[in-house]
Write a protein that holds these residues in place. Structure first.
Motif, short mmCIF file in Angstrom:
data_model
loop_
_atom_site.label_atom_id
_atom_site.label_comp_id
_atom_site.label_asym_id
_atom_site.label_seq_id
_atom_site.Cartn_x
_atom_site.Cartn_y
_atom_site.Cartn_z
N ASN A 66 21.96 105.97 -44.97
CA ASN A 66 22.65 105.42 -44.23
C ASN A 66 22.24 104.19 -43.63
OD1 ASN A 66 25.36 106.73 -45.41
ND2 ASN A 66 25.52 107.82 -42.75
N GLU A 67 21.43 103.49 -43.56
CA GLU A 67 20.71 102.72 -43.03
C GLU A 67 20.17 102.10 -43.51
OE1 GLU A 67 20.21 104.74 -38.11
OE2 GLU A 67 18.63 104.60 -39.86
N ILE A 95 21.23 97.23 -36.92
CA ILE A 95 22.65 97.74 -36.98
C ILE A 95 23.72 98.21 -37.16
CG2 ILE A 95 22.41 99.11 -39.20
CD1 ILE A 95 20.12 99.78 -39.32
N GLY A 96 23.90 98.44 -35.92
CA GLY A 96 25.07 98.87 -34.89
C GLY A 96 25.92 97.86 -35.10
N LEU A 133 20.20 93.41 -42.43
CA LEU A 133 18.79 94.07 -42.75
C LEU A 133 17.94 92.72 -43.98
CD1 LEU A 133 18.48 97.73 -42.21
CD2 LEU A 133 17.32 95.64 -40.72
N ASN A 134 18.18 92.18 -44.24
CA ASN A 134 17.57 90.66 -44.19
C ASN A 134 15.78 90.63 -44.25
OD1 ASN A 134 16.93 89.56 -42.40
ND2 ASN A 134 18.92 88.25 -42.51
N VAL A 135 15.61 89.55 -45.43
CA VAL A 135 13.72 89.18 -45.54
C VAL A 135 13.58 89.09 -44.07
CG1 VAL A 135 14.27 86.66 -46.03
CG2 VAL A 135 12.17 88.55 -47.11
N THR A 136 13.64 88.29 -43.46
CA THR A 136 13.70 87.93 -42.31
C THR A 136 13.60 89.52 -41.27
OG1 THR A 136 14.36 85.77 -41.81
CG2 THR A 136 13.76 87.16 -39.76
N ASP A 157 20.04 94.10 -47.87
CA ASP A 157 20.24 93.65 -48.80
C ASP A 157 19.42 92.93 -50.01
OD1 ASP A 157 21.69 91.59 -50.05
OD2 ASP A 157 20.78 89.85 -49.17
N SER A 158 19.74 93.81 -51.32
CA SER A 158 18.81 93.94 -52.12
C SER A 158 17.99 92.72 -52.19
CB SER A 158 19.69 94.63 -53.44
OG SER A 158 20.64 95.16 -52.93
#
Length: 213
Positions: free
Chosen positions: A34-35, A9-10, A15-18, A40-41
């Motif tokens: 925060n993370e 993440i940094g 953070l997508n589905v994959t 992504d919704s």
């Protein structure tokens, strides 16, 4: 693994589905607020998540994201099928909305709702949520948090559900508080006794002063 996720993440990766499916819920639940907000919704539409091990804060954040992700569903039953795994973070207002849609919630799902949200629901709203599963509620009435919910309801309202729930509050009773007996004087009993003991001498002194005067 948690450190690797934080580094991922940094570096600015989404953070997508994959990523979510690769990480797995075992580690997603370890992410801080925060993370989690980086997720992504829309990725929740395809990710398979189980939030049972997540903190309440994580459930709240992920529910809000799931609500946005599935808001384009035109039919409530389809929406409910998608949002159901995330309902542990749903506020009471959203649950009341679902109670009007014949969603047939399982009692096991009801028991996993946010405690404050569950306690805010009326018996009729719970009936609306459970639908055809209402009869199963009686089997759960001695289990927390269903037990606590039952105890907060008026028994007369529970009786209207006709599923055998007991333990609600009874109406028509008054709590009578009997005050403790208070002595006529606020002075200590020892002081009162001493005053009564000296009273004859005081009266004699008063009479003698009256005669001499």
């Amino acid at each position: 693994a948690s450190a690797m996720i934080k580094r991922y993440i940094g570096l600015g990766n989404a953070l997508n589905v994959t990523a979510l499916n690769a990480i797995g819920m075992k580690y997603v639940c370890l992410l801080n607020a925060n993370e989690l907000n980086v997720i992504d919704s829309n990725s929740l539409k395809l990710a398979s998540l189980n939030l049972s091990a997540c903190s309440q804060l994580a459930k709240d954040i992920l529910y809000a994201k799931a609500k946005r992700a599935f808001s384009d569903q035109p039919y409530l039953p389809a929406y409910y099928g998608l949002i159901e795994p995330y309902l542990g973070g749903a506020p009471g207002a959203d649950l009341r909305g679902l109670s009007k849609g014949n969603v047939n919630m399982k009692v096991s799902t009801l028991a996993k709702l946010r405690t404050d949200s569950l306690m805010s629901l009326t018996p009729s709203e719970v009936q609306g949520l459970l639908g055809m599963n209402l009869g199963d509620l009686e089997k759960w009435q001695n289990k927390s948090p269903i037990r606590e919910w039952v105890q907060r309801q008026k028994q007369s309202e529970l009786d209207k559900l006709h599923v055998g729930l007991t333990g609600g509050t009874q109406e028509g009773y008054m709590n009578i508080v009997i005050p403790k007996f208070q002595p006529p004087s606020s002075a200590p009993l020892g002081t009162v006794a001493m005053t009564l003991h000296l009273l004859p001498a005081l009266l004699i002194s008063f009479l003698m002063m009256s005669v001499l005067s």
